[in-house]
Every structure is written in structure tokens, then in C-alpha cells.
Design an enzyme around this catalytic site. Structure first.
Site, PDB file in Angstrom:
ATOM      1  CB  SER A 258      -0.863  -0.010   1.267  1.00 51.46           C
ATOM      2  OG  SER A 258      -1.417   1.269   1.490  1.00 51.46           O
TER       3      SER A 258
ATOM      4  CE1 TYR B 285      -4.205  -2.204   4.873  1.00 50.71           C
ATOM      5  CE2 TYR B 285      -3.381   0.021   4.533  1.00 50.71           C
ATOM      6  CZ  TYR B 285      -3.854  -1.176   4.021  1.00 50.71           C
ATOM      7  OH  TYR B 285      -3.963  -1.342   2.660  1.00 50.71           O
TER       8      TYR B 285
END
Ligand code: NAD
Length: 256
Positions: free
Chosen positions: A144, A157
């Protein structure tokens, strides 16, 4: 293009979203594909039919990748399915929103176990397969932009994707002698079910796209195209890198 003729790929978390698009794109270029998810349902069935209609083989293997054992075992089952495995796309991932001081241990574990621990052990199992059979291989991890840039309220995350960044850097060096390449793909904001709250909030969506130089969300096909490049021999000399697919978001800066 038929870049993957005779090749077999496993794409984790491929019932929907980015994973499904990657599976379809690889199949369109001649790859047989093993799909995966928590459960096999109508989404998996539909994707198998689409891939078979293209003329490639497709199978769905259920596994919960937050469990290290299941992640390792999935690779063994995949190898058994078609007798080989050339490409591993570690796509399955989860995110949980919370203020840092409210994050529970269960949510922390779920995010880290799915996004980092499961990936670690699926790669380990893939490498054992490659070494045992003296074959090379390709690993692509769905990271990401948050392996690099902050995301307040998503601390676990960010930690998981930051860990994935260093895992890939490290393994590129350790696995190069075995002709195993490993790279990360780092999407920005992509229209998938993981972003359903954002997609349903017009004002927030507008703020997000205003911060993206290309002024739009990414599509799953935008990501799948880069995955296919990295999986192919066109990227034969690429390992240990992260490819950002973010419309310019990560290194965006403008004078106000
Ligand atoms: N959509 C985005 O904007 C975006 C941005 C950056 C990174 N990513 C990453 O891309 C990947 C795919 O995201 P997406 O947007 O397609 O999300 P999604 O929620 O649509 O799809 C994720 C898939 O992973 C599967 N999955 C989750 N946990 C699993 C587990 N324990 N075992 C097996 N399968 C599991 C889900 O069932 C689902 O099919 C994730 O790793 C995510 O972090 C997405």
C-alpha cells in the site's frame, strides 16, 4: 499478449476487488490461476467461469491466511493442484479503523496476522517449493502507499505494510541466488469493497481525489496491469522494489 503461457499463479484474496482483477488479467495473458479466499461463494464461481471462458484453468482453494499454518499449507495444496506454481501474488489484506488508543489486541492481531504473518509464511512455503524443485519463481506482495506514507487511525495497517516493505527488501537479496524475484505493488486509493465507506461519502471522496494529482481513484485494472508486468519476464531484472500505483499521491506536494 501471451506472457504467461504454461505458467501457474496463485492469487490470494481473489474473490473480489484487486485480487479478482489480478487473477483475470493473468489469465487473459495465458496463465492458469488458483484463486483463494475465506470461503468459496458465487463470486469465486463467477470468476472461475470467466477464466475458463478465456481458455485457462482456474480452481478455488479456501484458506484463512491469518493462520500461518493455513498460509503455508495453501501453497502445498496449490502445487498439488497443477503440479507446479510459478507466481505467488499475496493480495489478501484487511484494515481496521480506530484511534490508536482504542485499538484492541484482537484487531491488531487480525491485521498483522493477515497482512504480514500470513504473507511471511506463504512466501516461506513457496521458497521451499522452488528450492526443492530447483526452479525460480516470482512473488508479488500487495502492499500500500501506507508502507511509505502515514494513515492516521490505521496504525496497525501502516505497521503491517511497513513491515512488508522491509520483508520484500530483505528477501530480494536472500532469494536472488535462487532466481526468485520479489516486489511490492503499492496501490493508492482504489475503488474496491475495502473502501465502501469512502465511496459512499461524496464529500470525503471529493477531498481524497483532490489530494491525488491525477484527480481520480484508481481502478482494479490499474493495479492488475502492474502486477502482470512484475510477474512477467519483462520485469526479469526487477527485484526488491515497490511500484506505486497511486496517481501521484505518495510524492504529491504543491505550494498552497
Ligand atoms: N483498495 C485500496 O484502496 C487499496 C489500497 C492500498 C492497498 N490495498 C491492498 O490491496 C489488497 C486487496 O485489497 P482490496 O481493496 O481488493 O480489498 P477487498 O476487501 O475488496 O479484498 C480483499 C480480499 O482479501 C480477502 N481476505 C481478507 N482476509 C483474508 C484471510 N484471512 N484469508 C483469506 N482471504 C482473506 C477478502 O475476503 C477479500 O476477498 C489488500 O492487501 C489491501 O491492503 C488496497
Amino acid at each position: 499478449m501471451n506472457r504467461f503461457k504454461g505458467k501457474v499463479a496463485l492469487v490470494t484474496g481473489s474473490s473480489q476487488g484487486i485480487g479478482a482483477a489480478c487473477a483475470l488479467r493473468l489469465a487473459k495473458e495465458g496463465c492458469d490461476v488458483i484463486l483463494n479466499g475465506h470461503k468459496f461463494d458465487e463470486r469465486g464461481e463467477k470468476l472461475i467461469k470467466e477464466i475458463e471462458a478465456i481458455g485457462q484453468k482456474a480452481t478455488f482453494l479456501v484458506a484463512d491466511l491469518s493462520q500461518a499454518y493455513e498460509a503455508s499449507h495453501l501453497i502445498e495444496k496449490a502445487v498439488k493442484q497443477y503440479g507446479k506454481l510459478d507466481i505467488l501474488v499475496n493480495n489478501a489484506g484487511v484494515e481496521k479503523r480506530a484511534d490508536f488508543w482504542e485499538v484492541t489486541e484482537d484487531d491488531y492481531d487480525l491485521v498483522m496476522d493477515t497482512n504480514l504473518k500470513g504473507v511471511f509464511f506463504s512466501i516461506q512455503s513457496f521458497v521451499k517449493h522452488c528450492r526443492k524443485n530447483s526452479v525460480g519463481g516470482v512473488v508479488i506482495n500487495m502492499s500500500s502507499v501506507h508502507e511509505e506514507i502515514v494513515f492516521p487511525h490505521f496504525a496497525a495497517y501502516c505497521a503491517s505494510k511497513g513491515g512488508l516493505k522491509m520483508l520484500t527488501r530483505n528477501l530480494a537479496t536472500e532469494l536472488a541466488p535462487f532466481n526468485i524475484r520479489i516486489n511490492n505493488v503499492a496501490p493508492g486509493a482504489v475503488s474496491t469493497p475495502i473502501n465502501k465507506d469512502l465511496l459512499n461519502n461524496k464529500e470525503q471522496l471529493e477531498r481524497v481525489t483532490q489530494n491525488i494529482p491525477m484527480r481520480r481513484m484508481g481502478t482494479v485494472e490499474d493495479v492488475a496491469g502492474v502486477v502482470a508486468f512484475l510477474a512477467s519476464d519483462d520485469a526479469a531484472y526487477v527485484t526488491g522494489s515497490t511500484y506505486f500505483v497511486d496517481g501521484g499521491l505518495t510524492y504529491h506536494y504543491e505550494e498552497q
